[in-house]
Design a protein around this motif. Structure first.
Motif, PDB file in Angstrom:
ATOM      1  N   ILE A 294     -12.643  -1.662 -29.836  1.00 50.50           N
ATOM      2  CA  ILE A 294     -12.289  -2.525 -29.751  1.00 50.50           C
ATOM      3  C   ILE A 294     -10.963  -2.732 -30.834  1.00 50.50           C
ATOM      4  CG2 ILE A 294     -12.548  -5.220 -29.958  1.00 50.50           C
ATOM      5  CD1 ILE A 294     -15.269  -4.711 -28.572  1.00 50.50           C
ATOM      6  N   LEU A 295     -11.777  -2.178 -31.910  1.00 50.92           N
ATOM      7  CA  LEU A 295     -10.336  -2.137 -32.637  1.00 50.92           C
ATOM      8  C   LEU A 295      -8.603  -1.763 -32.695  1.00 50.92           C
ATOM      9  CD1 LEU A 295     -12.657  -2.183 -36.874  1.00 50.92           C
ATOM     10  CD2 LEU A 295     -10.656  -4.053 -34.969  1.00 50.92           C
ATOM     11  N   VAL A 296      -9.444  -0.085 -31.878  1.00 54.59           N
ATOM     12  CA  VAL A 296      -7.831   0.454 -31.631  1.00 54.59           C
ATOM     13  C   VAL A 296      -7.063  -0.614 -30.859  1.00 54.59           C
ATOM     14  CG1 VAL A 296      -7.519   2.721 -30.945  1.00 54.59           C
ATOM     15  CG2 VAL A 296      -9.145   3.156 -32.304  1.00 54.59           C
ATOM     16  N   ARG A 297      -7.868  -0.411 -29.589  1.00 55.19           N
ATOM     17  CA  ARG A 297      -6.796  -2.041 -28.875  1.00 55.19           C
ATOM     18  C   ARG A 297      -6.500  -2.469 -29.341  1.00 55.19           C
ATOM     19  NH1 ARG A 297     -11.004  -0.445 -25.292  1.00 55.19           N
ATOM     20  NH2 ARG A 297     -12.463  -2.606 -25.659  1.00 55.19           N
ATOM     21  N   TYR A 298      -7.550  -3.518 -30.286  1.00 54.72           N
ATOM     22  CA  TYR A 298      -6.609  -4.629 -30.956  1.00 54.72           C
ATOM     23  C   TYR A 298      -4.818  -4.374 -32.472  1.00 54.72           C
ATOM     24  CZ  TYR A 298      -5.755  -9.284 -34.484  1.00 54.72           C
ATOM     25  OH  TYR A 298      -5.046 -10.310 -34.481  1.00 54.72           O
ATOM     26  N   VAL A 299      -5.236  -3.083 -32.530  1.00 49.69           N
ATOM     27  CA  VAL A 299      -3.995  -2.871 -33.331  1.00 49.69           C
ATOM     28  C   VAL A 299      -2.945  -2.449 -33.283  1.00 49.69           C
ATOM     29  CG1 VAL A 299      -4.170  -1.664 -35.417  1.00 49.69           C
ATOM     30  CG2 VAL A 299      -5.754  -1.960 -35.588  1.00 49.69           C
ATOM     31  N   THR A 300      -3.201  -1.580 -31.774  1.00 53.92           N
ATOM     32  CA  THR A 300      -2.254  -1.556 -31.070  1.00 53.92           C
ATOM     33  C   THR A 300      -1.256  -2.229 -30.968  1.00 53.92           C
ATOM     34  OG1 THR A 300      -3.568   0.753 -30.070  1.00 53.92           O
ATOM     35  CG2 THR A 300      -1.761  -0.063 -28.934  1.00 53.92           C
ATOM     36  N   ARG A 301      -1.970  -3.592 -29.713  1.00 51.78           N
ATOM     37  CA  ARG A 301      -1.182  -4.575 -29.444  1.00 51.78           C
ATOM     38  C   ARG A 301      -1.372  -5.631 -30.581  1.00 51.78           C
ATOM     39  NH1 ARG A 301      -5.979  -6.029 -27.119  1.00 51.78           N
ATOM     40  NH2 ARG A 301      -6.717  -7.997 -27.976  1.00 51.78           N
ATOM     41  N   CYS A 302      -1.780  -5.963 -31.347  1.00 51.88           N
ATOM     42  CA  CYS A 302      -0.782  -6.710 -32.219  1.00 51.88           C
ATOM     43  C   CYS A 302      -0.744  -6.446 -34.191  1.00 51.88           C
ATOM     44  CB  CYS A 302      -2.193  -8.033 -32.099  1.00 51.88           C
ATOM     45  SG  CYS A 302      -2.850  -8.768 -30.821  1.00 51.88           S
ATOM     46  N   LEU A 303      -1.323  -5.202 -34.070  1.00 50.95           N
ATOM     47  CA  LEU A 303      -0.506  -5.384 -35.380  1.00 50.95           C
ATOM     48  C   LEU A 303       0.566  -3.767 -35.546  1.00 50.95           C
ATOM     49  CD1 LEU A 303      -4.223  -5.812 -37.537  1.00 50.95           C
ATOM     50  CD2 LEU A 303      -2.006  -6.940 -37.675  1.00 50.95           C
ATOM     51  N   PRO A 304       1.597  -3.772 -34.985  1.00 54.06           N
ATOM     52  CA  PRO A 304       2.551  -2.485 -34.829  1.00 54.06           C
ATOM     53  C   PRO A 304       2.486  -1.695 -35.673  1.00 54.06           C
ATOM     54  CG  PRO A 304       3.870  -3.991 -34.858  1.00 54.06           C
ATOM     55  CD  PRO A 304       2.563  -4.898 -34.724  1.00 54.06           C
ATOM     56  N   GLY A 305       2.237  -2.122 -36.898  1.00 55.87           N
ATOM     57  CA  GLY A 305       2.878  -1.692 -38.428  1.00 55.87           C
ATOM     58  C   GLY A 305       1.762  -0.809 -38.738  1.00 55.87           C
ATOM     59  N   LEU A 306       0.159  -0.453 -38.190  1.00 55.13           N
ATOM     60  CA  LEU A 306      -0.731   0.218 -38.496  1.00 55.13           C
ATOM     61  C   LEU A 306      -0.554   0.956 -37.723  1.00 55.13           C
ATOM     62  CD1 LEU A 306      -3.055  -2.381 -39.260  1.00 55.13           C
ATOM     63  CD2 LEU A 306      -1.613  -1.203 -40.880  1.00 55.13           C
ATOM     64  N   VAL A 307      -1.422   2.842 -37.880  1.00 55.37           N
ATOM     65  CA  VAL A 307      -1.713   3.526 -37.176  1.00 55.37           C
ATOM     66  C   VAL A 307      -2.269   3.173 -36.791  1.00 55.37           C
ATOM     67  CG1 VAL A 307      -2.501   5.913 -37.527  1.00 55.37           C
ATOM     68  CG2 VAL A 307      -0.090   5.321 -38.572  1.00 55.37           C
ATOM     69  N   PRO A 308      -2.895   3.243 -35.549  1.00 58.97           N
ATOM     70  CA  PRO A 308      -3.809   2.583 -33.989  1.00 58.97           C
ATOM     71  C   PRO A 308      -5.332   3.523 -34.485  1.00 58.97           C
ATOM     72  CG  PRO A 308      -1.943   3.560 -33.014  1.00 58.97           C
ATOM     73  CD  PRO A 308      -1.582   3.469 -34.070  1.00 58.97           C
ATOM     74  N   VAL A 309      -5.694   4.645 -35.817  1.00 60.60           N
ATOM     75  CA  VAL A 309      -6.272   4.649 -35.675  1.00 60.60           C
ATOM     76  C   VAL A 309      -7.317   4.807 -37.065  1.00 60.60           C
ATOM     77  CG1 VAL A 309      -7.322   7.175 -35.692  1.00 60.60           C
ATOM     78  CG2 VAL A 309      -6.105   7.058 -33.822  1.00 60.60           C
ATOM     79  N   PRO A 310      -8.039   4.602 -37.368  1.00 59.17           N
ATOM     80  CA  PRO A 310      -8.700   4.858 -38.855  1.00 59.17           C
ATOM     81  C   PRO A 310      -9.078   5.603 -39.509  1.00 59.17           C
ATOM     82  CG  PRO A 310     -10.526   4.005 -36.827  1.00 59.17           C
ATOM     83  CD  PRO A 310      -9.496   4.397 -36.321  1.00 59.17           C
ATOM     84  N   ALA A 311      -7.686   5.488 -40.643  1.00 60.72           N
ATOM     85  CA  ALA A 311      -7.986   6.562 -41.631  1.00 60.72           C
ATOM     86  C   ALA A 311      -9.732   6.596 -42.402  1.00 60.72           C
ATOM     87  CB  ALA A 311      -6.915   6.310 -42.690  1.00 60.72           C
TER      88      ALA A 311
END
Length: 359
Positions: A294-311
Protein backbone atom coordinates in the motif's frame (compact mmCIF):
# COMPACT_ATOMS: atom_id res chain seq x y z
CA UNK A 1 10.61 -12.50 48.99
CA UNK A 2 11.59 -8.91 49.78
CA UNK A 3 10.19 -7.60 53.06
CA UNK A 4 9.95 -4.14 51.48
CA UNK A 5 6.43 -2.95 50.63
CA UNK A 6 6.13 -0.40 47.83
CA UNK A 7 3.37 2.17 47.64
CA UNK A 8 2.98 1.15 44.00
CA UNK A 9 4.40 -1.37 41.56
CA UNK A 10 4.22 -0.50 37.86
CA UNK A 11 4.59 -3.33 35.33
CA UNK A 12 5.88 -2.27 31.91
CA UNK A 13 8.55 0.39 31.32
CA UNK A 14 7.31 1.71 28.00
CA UNK A 15 6.36 5.38 27.81
CA UNK A 16 3.06 4.93 29.68
CA UNK A 17 4.50 2.88 32.53
CA UNK A 18 7.64 5.00 32.82
CA UNK A 19 5.65 8.25 32.93
CA UNK A 20 3.25 6.78 35.48
CA UNK A 21 6.15 5.70 37.66
CA UNK A 22 7.74 9.14 37.29
CA UNK A 23 4.58 10.91 38.47
CA UNK A 24 4.22 8.53 41.41
CA UNK A 25 7.80 8.99 42.56
CA UNK A 26 7.59 12.73 42.07
CA UNK A 27 4.58 12.68 44.41
CA UNK A 28 6.69 10.89 47.02
CA UNK A 29 5.24 7.44 46.41
CA UNK A 30 7.70 4.59 46.93
CA UNK A 31 7.55 3.05 43.44
CA UNK A 32 8.97 -0.02 41.71
CA UNK A 33 9.03 -0.16 37.89
CA UNK A 34 9.31 -3.68 36.45
CA UNK A 35 10.31 -4.46 32.85
CA UNK A 36 10.58 -7.94 31.35
CA UNK A 37 13.32 -6.99 28.87
CA UNK A 38 16.73 -5.49 29.53
CA UNK A 39 16.52 -1.73 28.93
CA UNK A 40 16.66 -0.19 26.41
CA UNK A 41 14.89 -2.60 24.06
CA UNK A 42 12.95 -2.66 20.79
CA UNK A 43 10.42 -5.41 21.54
CA UNK A 44 7.36 -3.31 22.38
CA UNK A 45 5.66 -0.10 21.26
CA UNK A 46 7.74 2.75 22.70
CA UNK A 47 11.11 2.40 20.96
CA UNK A 48 12.32 4.40 17.99
CA UNK A 49 13.57 7.93 17.72
CA UNK A 50 10.45 9.91 16.82
CA UNK A 51 6.68 10.15 17.22
CA UNK A 52 4.10 12.74 16.12
CA UNK A 53 2.47 14.95 18.75
CA UNK A 54 -0.62 16.88 17.68
CA UNK A 55 -3.91 18.47 18.62
CA UNK A 56 -5.45 17.25 15.37
CA UNK A 57 -8.18 14.89 16.56
CA UNK A 58 -11.81 14.44 15.63
CA UNK A 59 -12.82 13.84 19.25
CA UNK A 60 -13.19 16.71 21.72
CA UNK A 61 -11.78 14.75 24.65
CA UNK A 62 -8.46 14.10 22.91
CA UNK A 63 -7.98 17.78 22.15
CA UNK A 64 -8.80 18.63 25.78
CA UNK A 65 -6.18 16.11 26.91
CA UNK A 66 -3.63 17.49 24.49
CA UNK A 67 -3.68 20.94 26.08
CA UNK A 68 -2.40 19.37 29.30
CA UNK A 69 -0.11 17.04 27.36
CA UNK A 70 1.84 19.89 25.78
CA UNK A 71 2.30 21.50 29.21
CA UNK A 72 3.55 18.22 30.67
CA UNK A 73 6.04 17.64 27.86
CA UNK A 74 7.37 21.19 28.30
CA UNK A 75 7.68 20.59 32.04
CA UNK A 76 9.55 17.34 31.43
CA UNK A 77 11.93 19.11 29.03
CA UNK A 78 12.73 21.68 31.72
CA UNK A 79 13.29 19.03 34.38
CA UNK A 80 15.40 16.81 32.13
CA UNK A 81 17.35 19.65 30.53
CA UNK A 82 17.09 18.09 27.06
CA UNK A 83 15.07 18.87 23.93
CA UNK A 84 12.19 16.41 23.60
CA UNK A 85 9.88 18.25 21.18
CA UNK A 86 10.43 20.00 17.86
CA UNK A 87 7.63 21.98 16.31
CA UNK A 88 7.16 21.11 12.64
CA UNK A 89 3.43 21.46 12.07
CA UNK A 90 1.21 18.62 10.87
CA UNK A 91 -0.27 18.49 7.38
CA UNK A 92 -3.58 16.59 7.28
CA UNK A 93 -5.04 15.58 3.93
CA UNK A 94 -8.34 13.82 3.39
CA UNK A 95 -11.49 13.66 1.28
CA UNK A 96 -12.88 17.20 1.39
CA UNK A 97 -16.47 16.02 1.79
CA UNK A 98 -15.68 12.91 3.81
CA UNK A 99 -17.10 12.54 7.32
CA UNK A 100 -13.71 12.19 8.96
CA UNK A 101 -12.10 15.26 7.43
CA UNK A 102 -15.24 17.35 7.97
CA UNK A 103 -15.43 16.32 11.65
CA UNK A 104 -11.75 17.09 12.07
CA UNK A 105 -12.13 20.59 10.65
CA UNK A 106 -15.16 21.28 12.82
CA UNK A 107 -13.44 20.10 15.99
CA UNK A 108 -10.31 22.11 15.28
CA UNK A 109 -12.38 25.24 14.69
CA UNK A 110 -14.53 24.63 17.77
CA UNK A 111 -11.46 24.42 19.99
CA UNK A 112 -9.70 27.31 18.22
CA UNK A 113 -6.61 25.23 17.46
CA UNK A 114 -4.18 27.34 15.39
CA UNK A 115 -4.84 25.94 11.92
CA UNK A 116 -4.03 26.90 8.34
CA UNK A 117 -6.51 25.72 5.69
CA UNK A 118 -4.92 25.26 2.28
CA UNK A 119 -6.84 25.70 -0.94
CA UNK A 120 -6.06 23.34 -3.82
CA UNK A 121 -4.55 26.09 -5.97
CA UNK A 122 -2.10 27.20 -3.25
CA UNK A 123 -1.18 23.76 -1.93
CA UNK A 124 1.94 23.20 -4.04
CA UNK A 125 3.30 26.64 -3.08
CA UNK A 126 3.22 25.79 0.61
CA UNK A 127 3.86 22.03 0.39
CA UNK A 128 6.22 21.23 -2.50
CA UNK A 129 6.98 17.63 -3.48
CA UNK A 130 3.59 16.35 -2.31
CA UNK A 131 0.76 15.58 -4.73
CA UNK A 132 -2.66 16.34 -3.25
CA UNK A 133 -5.18 13.78 -4.48
CA UNK A 134 -8.22 15.01 -6.41
CA UNK A 135 -11.10 15.75 -4.05
CA UNK A 136 -8.84 16.06 -1.02
CA UNK A 137 -8.74 19.00 1.33
CA UNK A 138 -5.70 20.00 3.38
CA UNK A 139 -5.02 21.75 6.66
CA UNK A 140 -2.02 22.32 8.90
CA UNK A 141 -2.06 22.07 12.68
CA UNK A 142 0.68 24.60 13.38
CA UNK A 143 1.16 23.46 17.00
CA UNK A 144 2.10 19.87 16.06
CA UNK A 145 5.56 18.42 15.84
CA UNK A 146 7.98 15.63 16.59
CA UNK A 147 8.67 14.03 19.96
CA UNK A 148 12.09 12.43 20.34
CA UNK A 149 10.85 9.10 21.64
CA UNK A 150 13.96 7.21 22.77
CA UNK A 151 15.35 10.39 24.27
CA UNK A 152 12.11 11.04 26.15
CA UNK A 153 11.97 7.51 27.50
CA UNK A 154 15.53 7.74 28.81
CA UNK A 155 14.85 11.14 30.34
CA UNK A 156 11.70 10.12 32.19
CA UNK A 157 13.31 6.93 33.53
CA UNK A 158 16.33 8.91 34.73
CA UNK A 159 14.07 11.45 36.48
CA UNK A 160 12.05 8.63 38.04
CA UNK A 161 15.22 7.25 39.59
CA UNK A 162 16.30 10.71 40.73
CA UNK A 163 13.06 10.90 42.75
CA UNK A 164 13.95 7.62 44.47
CA UNK A 165 12.18 5.24 42.10
CA UNK A 166 13.52 1.73 41.56
CA UNK A 167 13.77 0.10 38.11
CA UNK A 168 14.25 -3.64 37.78
CA UNK A 169 14.62 -4.70 34.15
CA UNK A 170 15.09 -8.19 32.76
CA UNK A 171 12.41 -9.40 35.20
CA UNK A 172 9.41 -11.03 33.55
CA UNK A 173 6.28 -11.15 35.70
CA UNK A 174 5.05 -14.73 36.11
CA UNK A 175 2.35 -14.25 38.75
CA UNK A 176 0.14 -11.57 40.32
CA UNK A 177 -1.77 -12.16 43.54
CA UNK A 178 -4.37 -9.45 44.26
CA UNK A 179 -5.14 -8.36 47.80
CA UNK A 180 -4.85 -5.42 50.16
CA UNK A 181 -1.18 -5.76 49.27
CA UNK A 182 -0.63 -7.00 45.72
CA UNK A 183 2.11 -9.63 45.37
CA UNK A 184 4.02 -9.68 42.10
CA UNK A 185 6.34 -12.58 41.29
CA UNK A 186 9.01 -12.34 38.60
CA UNK A 187 11.63 -14.78 37.45
CA UNK A 188 14.04 -13.16 39.90
CA UNK A 189 12.02 -12.09 42.93
CA UNK A 190 8.75 -11.49 44.76
CA UNK A 191 7.53 -7.93 45.46
CA UNK A 192 4.64 -6.42 47.41
CA UNK A 193 2.80 -3.18 46.75
CA UNK A 194 -0.22 -1.40 48.15
CA UNK A 195 -1.29 -0.77 44.57
CA UNK A 196 -0.41 -2.04 41.11
CA UNK A 197 -0.44 -0.40 37.68
CA UNK A 198 -0.38 -2.64 34.60
CA UNK A 199 0.91 -0.81 31.51
CA UNK A 200 2.33 -3.79 29.66
CA UNK A 201 1.30 -2.94 26.09
CA UNK A 202 0.99 -6.11 23.97
CA UNK A 203 1.39 -8.28 27.08
CA UNK A 204 -1.49 -6.67 29.02
CA UNK A 205 -3.89 -9.60 28.68
CA UNK A 206 -1.18 -12.10 29.60
CA UNK A 207 -0.80 -10.32 32.94
CA UNK A 208 -4.51 -9.68 33.43
CA UNK A 209 -5.14 -13.43 33.25
CA UNK A 210 -3.65 -13.62 36.76
CA UNK A 211 -6.36 -11.25 37.98
CA UNK A 212 -9.28 -13.07 36.35
CA UNK A 213 -9.80 -10.44 33.65
CA UNK A 214 -9.40 -10.26 29.87
CA UNK A 215 -9.87 -7.22 27.66
CA UNK A 216 -10.81 -7.12 23.95
CA UNK A 217 -7.30 -6.20 22.84
CA UNK A 218 -5.72 -6.99 19.48
CA UNK A 219 -1.95 -6.91 18.93
CA UNK A 220 -0.66 -6.07 15.45
CA UNK A 221 2.82 -5.83 14.02
CA UNK A 222 3.62 -2.56 12.27
CA UNK A 223 6.23 -2.28 9.53
CA UNK A 224 7.96 1.05 10.23
CA UNK A 225 9.30 2.15 6.84
CA UNK A 226 11.93 4.72 5.86
CA UNK A 227 12.18 5.96 2.27
CA UNK A 228 15.21 7.52 0.61
CA UNK A 229 15.02 11.09 -0.68
CA UNK A 230 16.04 11.36 -4.32
CA UNK A 231 17.56 14.74 -3.48
CA UNK A 232 18.80 14.81 0.13
CA UNK A 233 16.93 17.34 2.27
CA UNK A 234 13.78 17.46 0.13
CA UNK A 235 11.56 16.30 3.01
CA UNK A 236 13.84 17.18 5.92
CA UNK A 237 12.98 18.72 9.26
CA UNK A 238 15.77 21.21 8.56
CA UNK A 239 13.84 22.44 5.51
CA UNK A 240 10.69 22.86 7.63
CA UNK A 241 8.86 19.96 6.03
CA UNK A 242 5.94 19.03 8.31
CA UNK A 243 4.73 15.74 9.66
CA UNK A 244 1.67 14.55 7.74
CA UNK A 245 -1.40 12.33 7.91
CA UNK A 246 -3.28 11.13 4.83
CA UNK A 247 -6.75 10.20 6.09
CA UNK A 248 -8.19 6.93 4.83
CA UNK A 249 -10.16 7.41 1.60
CA UNK A 250 -12.52 4.42 2.05
CA UNK A 251 -14.30 2.54 4.81
CA UNK A 252 -12.09 -0.21 6.21
CA UNK A 253 -8.84 1.46 5.19
CA UNK A 254 -6.43 3.19 7.55
CA UNK A 255 -4.45 6.41 7.60
CA UNK A 256 -0.95 6.81 6.21
CA UNK A 257 1.36 9.05 8.20
CA UNK A 258 4.86 10.44 7.83
CA UNK A 259 7.57 12.37 9.64
CA UNK A 260 10.23 14.53 7.99
CA UNK A 261 13.68 13.05 7.49
CA UNK A 262 15.56 13.55 10.71
CA UNK A 263 16.51 10.43 12.67
CA UNK A 264 18.07 8.81 9.60
CA UNK A 265 19.46 11.66 7.44
CA UNK A 266 18.10 11.40 3.92
CA UNK A 267 15.35 8.95 4.89
CA UNK A 268 11.73 9.93 5.50
CA UNK A 269 9.50 7.86 7.80
CA UNK A 270 6.21 6.93 6.05
CA UNK A 271 4.00 4.22 7.57
CA UNK A 272 0.60 2.60 7.27
CA UNK A 273 -1.39 3.06 10.47
CA UNK A 274 -2.29 -0.60 10.92
CA UNK A 275 -0.67 -3.99 10.56
CA UNK A 276 -1.29 -7.73 10.75
CA UNK A 277 -2.34 -9.49 13.94
CA UNK A 278 0.44 -11.21 15.83
CA UNK A 279 1.39 -12.82 19.11
CA UNK A 280 3.69 -10.41 20.96
CA UNK A 281 6.34 -13.04 21.71
CA UNK A 282 6.35 -14.14 18.06
CA UNK A 283 6.36 -10.74 16.41
CA UNK A 284 9.18 -11.51 13.99
CA UNK A 285 7.38 -14.56 12.61
CA UNK A 286 4.71 -12.23 11.20
CA UNK A 287 6.04 -11.47 7.72
CA UNK A 288 2.98 -10.00 5.99
CA UNK A 289 3.98 -7.04 3.81
CA UNK A 290 0.56 -6.00 2.55
CA UNK A 291 0.93 -2.64 4.26
CA UNK A 292 4.24 -2.06 2.48
CA UNK A 293 2.56 -2.69 -0.88
CA UNK A 294 0.00 0.00 0.00
CA UNK A 295 2.82 2.39 0.92
CA UNK A 296 4.75 1.73 -2.30
CA UNK A 297 1.69 2.75 -4.31
CA UNK A 298 1.15 5.81 -2.12
CA UNK A 299 4.75 7.02 -2.27
CA UNK A 300 4.82 6.56 -6.05
CA UNK A 301 1.64 8.58 -6.44
CA UNK A 302 1.96 11.30 -3.77
CA UNK A 303 5.61 11.71 -2.74
CA UNK A 304 7.54 11.98 -6.01
CA UNK A 305 10.76 13.03 -4.27
CA UNK A 306 11.15 9.63 -2.60
CA UNK A 307 12.49 6.38 -4.00
CA UNK A 308 9.35 4.15 -3.94
CA UNK A 309 11.05 1.20 -2.26
CA UNK A 310 11.67 1.30 1.51
CA UNK A 311 15.34 1.63 2.39
CA UNK A 312 14.86 0.52 6.01
CA UNK A 313 12.03 -1.49 7.58
CA UNK A 314 11.81 -1.75 11.37
CA UNK A 315 9.20 -3.42 13.59
CA UNK A 316 6.80 -2.10 16.20
CA UNK A 317 3.57 -3.36 17.79
CA UNK A 318 0.22 -1.70 18.31
CA UNK A 319 -2.28 -2.85 20.92
CA UNK A 320 -5.76 -1.75 19.88
CA UNK A 321 -9.29 -1.89 21.26
CA UNK A 322 -12.45 -2.38 19.17
CA UNK A 323 -13.25 1.35 19.16
CA UNK A 324 -9.56 2.35 18.86
CA UNK A 325 -9.68 4.32 22.13
CA UNK A 326 -7.55 3.34 25.10
CA UNK A 327 -8.55 1.70 28.38
CA UNK A 328 -7.67 3.50 31.61
CA UNK A 329 -9.54 2.27 34.66
CA UNK A 330 -9.37 0.38 37.92
CA UNK A 331 -9.88 -3.39 37.94
CA UNK A 332 -13.61 -4.19 38.36
CA UNK A 333 -12.88 -6.47 41.34
CA UNK A 334 -9.65 -5.10 42.80
CA UNK A 335 -9.73 -1.33 43.20
CA UNK A 336 -5.99 -1.07 43.90
CA UNK A 337 -5.09 -2.50 40.49
CA UNK A 338 -5.08 0.09 37.69
CA UNK A 339 -5.06 -0.88 34.01
CA UNK A 340 -3.69 1.22 31.16
CA UNK A 341 -3.97 -0.55 27.79
CA UNK A 342 -4.71 -0.07 24.11
CA UNK A 343 -2.74 3.15 23.70
CA UNK A 344 -0.79 2.19 20.65
CA UNK A 345 -2.88 3.24 17.70
CA UNK A 346 -3.63 6.91 18.22
CA UNK A 347 -2.38 7.51 21.70
CA UNK A 348 0.94 5.86 22.42
CA UNK A 349 2.54 9.29 22.77
CA UNK A 350 -0.66 11.24 23.30
CA UNK A 351 0.24 12.47 26.75
CA UNK A 352 2.32 11.85 29.82
CA UNK A 353 -0.41 9.68 31.23
CA UNK A 354 -0.85 9.64 34.98
CA UNK A 355 -3.08 6.86 36.30
CA UNK A 356 -2.05 8.18 39.71
CA UNK A 357 -5.39 10.00 39.77
CA UNK A 358 -7.12 6.61 39.98
CA UNK A 359 -5.01 5.33 42.87
Amino acid sequence: MSSEVFDCIVIGAGIQGSCTAYHLAKNKQKTLLLEQFVLPHSRGSSHGQTRVIRKTYEEDFYIQMMHESYELWAQLEREAGVELYRRTGLLVMGPENGKGFSRLKATMQRHKIPTVFLEKQEFSQHIPNVNLADGNGALIDTTAGVLYADRALRAVQRLFQSFGGVIKDGEKVIDIRPGAEVTVTTGSGVYSGRSLVITAGPWANTLLTHTGLQLPLKVVKINVCYWKEKIPGTYSVGQSFPCFIEMEPKEGEYDIYGLPSNEYPGLMKVCYHMGSETEPDERDKQTDRGDIDILVRYVTRCLPGLVPVPAVVESCMYTVTPDHNFVLDSHPTYGNIIIGAGFSEDCCWLTLISPTSLL
